[in-house]
Design a protein around this motif. Structure first.
Motif, short mmCIF file in Angstrom:
data_model
loop_
_atom_site.label_atom_id
_atom_site.label_comp_id
_atom_site.label_asym_id
_atom_site.label_seq_id
_atom_site.Cartn_x
_atom_site.Cartn_y
_atom_site.Cartn_z
N MET A 186 14.26 70.74 -4.96
CA MET A 186 13.10 71.63 -5.05
C MET A 186 12.23 71.28 -6.26
O MET A 186 11.01 71.35 -6.19
CB MET A 186 13.55 73.09 -5.11
N LEU A 187 12.86 70.88 -7.36
CA LEU A 187 12.11 70.54 -8.56
C LEU A 187 11.15 69.38 -8.32
O LEU A 187 10.04 69.36 -8.86
CB LEU A 187 13.06 70.19 -9.71
N VAL A 188 11.59 68.40 -7.51
CA VAL A 188 10.72 67.25 -7.22
C VAL A 188 9.92 67.46 -5.93
O VAL A 188 9.27 66.54 -5.44
CB VAL A 188 11.53 65.94 -7.15
N ARG A 189 10.01 68.66 -5.38
CA ARG A 189 9.24 69.07 -4.20
C ARG A 189 9.59 68.28 -2.95
O ARG A 189 8.74 68.02 -2.09
CB ARG A 189 7.73 68.98 -4.49
N LEU A 190 10.88 67.93 -2.83
CA LEU A 190 11.37 67.38 -1.57
C LEU A 190 11.82 68.50 -0.64
O LEU A 190 11.98 68.29 0.55
CB LEU A 190 12.54 66.42 -1.83
#
Length: 332
Positions: A55-59
């Motif tokens: 989620m942090l890297v927006r995957l």
């Protein structure tokens, strides 16, 4: 005080299950990472740390909560709006075998982020790729080789070179050494430490190996069943863990365990994320659990005079060695 480069508040991810309740993979995680800092996210398999990293890297799209990067809300960025963010935030995957396309040469793999983003480095793409390979300790002349010609540690270095191609500010490293031989793990961790120091990188390191986290990270957040149960400076967490779960984890690592007290063996299984316990999620395996633990969920806040934030109604004393009966009770 320096503003955090990355700030996460109430981050939540649920996965739908056909014919059943949703899987609560991550439930209300709060996290902040300062520029140039390395923060470790630790816990057993299935605790939600990898989902948090993605989620942090927006995957992955969060179900709820917010992710702020350098003062900008990036929680729900999509499509073209995500492209500038990809230059600032990169990920190193766990599997150095599966994360590299076997049909592409090392040169094309490392160059791909540059080509996708339309970046033409001074001196050309080939020169930039060879500089990156050299930066991670690989022979730049191996530009035209394929992944199968490299060892596991070398493949992970290729993955790190690819992550560095766009000069990111933040790297999420998802279990970057767990698939490697023990003899190679220290080399890769030392490489990451050197890159952090020389390039001023910020890291979120996801790992279950507490020794690796201690070697690399300045701060640590411990997760259990989708929640952060303790967070604080590395020295404080490792010297005097205040959450019973953190204490049990540390006791299982010989070089980190508390001398003379032995390993704390937790009873029971980790509850299903589709039906987590009421109140404190750790209470079904905790030797300190009382009635309030089932009815009231403990907040992740500093308790007593400690700088550590701990989500527990009955945290360990600041000097964990002062309470030996907990270990004996759990070991029995």
């Amino acid at each position: 005080m320096t503003s955090p480069l990355l700030k996460v508040e109430g981050l939540t991810k649920e996965f739908a299950v056909r014919g059943g309740p949703p899987v609560q993979a991550v439930s209300g995680v709060d996290l902040s990472v300062a520029p140039g800092e390395a923060v470790g996210l630790v816990g057993e398999s299935g605790c939600g740390k990898t989902t948090t990293g993605r989620m942090l890297v927006r995957l992955l799209e969060p179900t709820a909560g917010s992710i702020t990067f350098d003062g900008r809300d990036i929680t729900h960025l999509r499509g073209r709006a995500l492209r500038p963010l990809r230059r600032d935030i990169q990920i190193v995957f766990q599997d150095p075998y599966g994360s590299l396309n076997p049909r592409h040469t090392v040169g094309s793999i490392v160059a791909m982020p540059l080509e996708v983003n339309g970046i033409k480095p001074p001196g050309g793409t080939r020169r930039r790729v060879q500089e990156l390979l050299e930066l991670v300790g690989l022979n730049p002349e191996h530009y035209n080789r394929y992944p199968h010609e490299f060892s596991g540690g070398q493949r992970q270095r290729i993955g790190i070179a690819r992550a560095l191609a766009l000069n990111p500010r933040l790297i999420v490293a998802d279990e970057p050494v767990s698939a490697l031989d023990v003899s190679v793990q220290a080399q890769v961790v030392n490489l990451l430490r050197g890159l952090q120091r020389d390039l001023g990188l910020t890291f979120v390191l996801i790992a279950h190996d507490l020794a690796v986290v201690r070697h690399f990270c300045q701060r640590v957040a411990v997760m259990y069943l989708g929640k952060v149960v303790e967070s604080g400076d590395r020295e404080d967490i490792y010297a005097a863990p205040r959450h019973p779960y953190t204490r049990a984890l540390l006791s299982a690592v010989p070089e980190l365990g508390e001398g003379g007290q032995g390993r704390i063996r937790l009873t029971g299984e980790v509850p299903a994320p589709t039906d987590p316990p009421s109140g404190c999620r750790f209470r079904t395996r905790c030797w300190k659990a009382q009635e309030i633990c089932a009815s009231a969920e403990p907040e992740l806040v500093p308790r007593g005079g400690s700088r550590q934030a701990v989500a527990c109604h009955f945290p360990e004393p600041e000097s964990a060695h002062a309470e030996g009966e907990a270990a004996h009770g759990a070991a029995g």
